[in-house]
Design a protein around this motif. Structure first.
Motif, PDB file in Angstrom:
ATOM      1  N   SER A 169      44.790  43.053  38.841  1.00  0.00           N
ATOM      2  CA  SER A 169      45.252  42.212  39.950  1.00  0.00           C
ATOM      3  C   SER A 169      44.175  41.993  41.000  1.00  0.00           C
ATOM      4  CB  SER A 169      46.483  42.838  40.606  1.00  0.00           C
ATOM      5  OG  SER A 169      47.532  42.997  39.663  1.00  0.00           O
ATOM      6  N   ARG A 170      43.179  42.886  41.053  1.00  0.00           N
ATOM      7  CA  ARG A 170      42.120  42.783  42.068  1.00  0.00           C
ATOM      8  C   ARG A 170      40.835  42.171  41.503  1.00  0.00           C
ATOM      9  NH1 ARG A 170      44.332  47.919  42.606  1.00  0.00           N
ATOM     10  NH2 ARG A 170      42.556  48.880  41.539  1.00  0.00           N
ATOM     11  N   MET A 171      40.869  41.753  40.250  1.00  0.00           N
ATOM     12  CA  MET A 171      39.669  41.200  39.611  1.00  0.00           C
ATOM     13  C   MET A 171      39.588  39.691  39.808  1.00  0.00           C
ATOM     14  SD  MET A 171      39.774  43.378  36.043  1.00  0.00           S
ATOM     15  CE  MET A 171      38.310  42.612  35.362  1.00  0.00           C
ATOM     16  N   SER A 172      38.356  39.190  39.990  1.00  0.00           N
ATOM     17  CA  SER A 172      38.148  37.743  40.060  1.00  0.00           C
ATOM     18  C   SER A 172      38.240  37.156  38.655  1.00  0.00           C
ATOM     19  CB  SER A 172      36.776  37.436  40.668  1.00  0.00           C
ATOM     20  OG  SER A 172      35.744  37.868  39.787  1.00  0.00           O
ATOM     21  N   SER A 173      38.325  35.843  38.560  1.00  0.00           N
ATOM     22  CA  SER A 173      38.441  35.194  37.248  1.00  0.00           C
ATOM     23  C   SER A 173      37.196  35.448  36.399  1.00  0.00           C
ATOM     24  CB  SER A 173      38.673  33.694  37.417  1.00  0.00           C
ATOM     25  OG  SER A 173      37.599  33.100  38.150  1.00  0.00           O
ATOM     26  N   LYS A 174      36.021  35.494  37.020  1.00  0.00           N
ATOM     27  CA  LYS A 174      34.785  35.751  36.292  1.00  0.00           C
ATOM     28  C   LYS A 174      34.762  37.181  35.752  1.00  0.00           C
ATOM     29  CE  LYS A 174      32.629  31.798  36.809  1.00  0.00           C
ATOM     30  NZ  LYS A 174      32.305  30.944  35.638  1.00  0.00           N
ATOM     31  N   GLU A 175      35.177  38.130  36.594  1.00  0.00           N
ATOM     32  CA  GLU A 175      35.236  39.520  36.143  1.00  0.00           C
ATOM     33  C   GLU A 175      36.237  39.682  35.007  1.00  0.00           C
ATOM     34  OE1 GLU A 175      34.286  42.129  40.144  1.00  0.00           O
ATOM     35  OE2 GLU A 175      36.254  41.185  39.954  1.00  0.00           O
ATOM     36  N   LEU A 176      37.362  38.992  35.130  1.00  0.00           N
ATOM     37  CA  LEU A 176      38.397  39.054  34.096  1.00  0.00           C
ATOM     38  C   LEU A 176      37.871  38.504  32.770  1.00  0.00           C
ATOM     39  CD1 LEU A 176      41.380  39.712  33.508  1.00  0.00           C
ATOM     40  CD2 LEU A 176      41.928  37.372  34.177  1.00  0.00           C
ATOM     41  N   LYS A 177      37.173  37.358  32.834  1.00  0.00           N
ATOM     42  CA  LYS A 177      36.633  36.737  31.619  1.00  0.00           C
ATOM     43  C   LYS A 177      35.584  37.625  30.978  1.00  0.00           C
ATOM     44  CE  LYS A 177      36.820  33.011  29.046  1.00  0.00           C
ATOM     45  NZ  LYS A 177      38.082  32.531  28.440  1.00  0.00           N
TER      46      LYS A 177
END
Length: 267
Positions: A169-177
């Motif tokens: 929930s605290r991750m950015s979209s780039k970190e998630l990808k």
């Protein structure tokens, strides 16, 4: 007075059925070559002595167990075929590996064909099989990465929540990808399993709804309630994970209505 007609006997030809012999399985021809044997597992001791006597091989053709022993002065590993003195020799792995020259056929056959600890303590190095296994792993990784690249954010979040929990929930979209691609590469089997499981998305949906306080899970983890008025939505079946049960419940008629209501609040 009418004469009786003689009945002629008709001879029926006897057809002999040919006997088809079942072909005996051909014995695999032994290939004379150098061979390498490796200890299984991650531990590679400086030296490891494999048992070279008091081991047995069940001979299917003879129907009984035969004692094995490695003696350099014998041409066979079978004790019942040995002749003369039996000078026992050691079988020692160095740094987890043992190289056996092609001239030592007796030791090779003992290790490759008869020793009961093969595939348990050690294995024979097979470059063709290893290449085949590597290809399967690489193809699996490639499939997983291709699917990971095409996943939308919701599905990516749902899969990574299984791996990373509420941290997602605290991750950015780039970190998630990035983490999704790494997960697909490092654990392709689990990734592909999760990517094909529609319950993963529903579980993630339920977890997000709880994190935002739209619904809540009771302290005993037996009931899901509305966050605003504590009205009970569903009871978790005994011995089932709460969010797995919630995902299944979302597929029911009542659950679909609640799902639609939560979805409006999330958006």
């Amino acid at each position: 007075m009418a004469k009786k007609q003689k009945t002629e006997k008709v001879e029926v030809p006897v057809v002999e059925t040919p006997v088809v012999e079942t072909p005996k399985p051909k014995k695999t021809k032994w290939e004379i070559k150098d061979r390498v044997y490796n200890l299984k597992g991650s531990k590679k001791p400086l030296s490891y002595m494999l048992r070279s006597s008091n081991v047995y091989y069940f001979d299917k053709e003879k129907g009984y167990e035969r004692e094995l022993k490695y003696c350099e002065n014998q041409r066979t590993p079978f004790v019942d075929e040995m002749q003369g003195d039996q000078r026992l020799s050691h079988i020692i792995f160095r740094n987890g590996s043992l190289f056996v020259e092609k001239e030592k056929t007796t030791l090779q056959k003992l290790l490759s064909l008869y020793h009961p600890h093969k595939e348990k303590i050690y294995e024979e190095y097979n470059p063709v099989q290893e290449a085949t296994d590597d290809i399967e792993i690489l193809e699996l990784e490639a499939d997983a990465i291709l699917i990971a690249r095409e996943l939308d954010v919701d599905m990516a979040e749902a899969i990574m929540r299984v791996e990373r929990g509420s941290e997602v929930s605290r991750m950015s979209s780039k970190e998630l990808k990035r983490d999704l691609l790494l997960f697909a590469r490092n654990n392709p089997s689990l990734f592909l399993e999760l990517a094909s499981d529609d319950n993963v998305v529903l579980r993630n949906f339920g977890i997000k709804a709880v994190e935002l306080g739209i619904i809540k899970l009771s302290s005993d983890q037996r009931h899901f309630l509305w966050g605003s008025n504590d009205r009970k939505l569903m009871t978790v079946p005994f011995d089932e994970h709460p969010y797995t049960a919630l995902a299944h419940w979302f597929k029911t008629d009542e659950g679909m209505e609640i799902y639609a209501s939560i979805e409006k609040r999330l958006n």
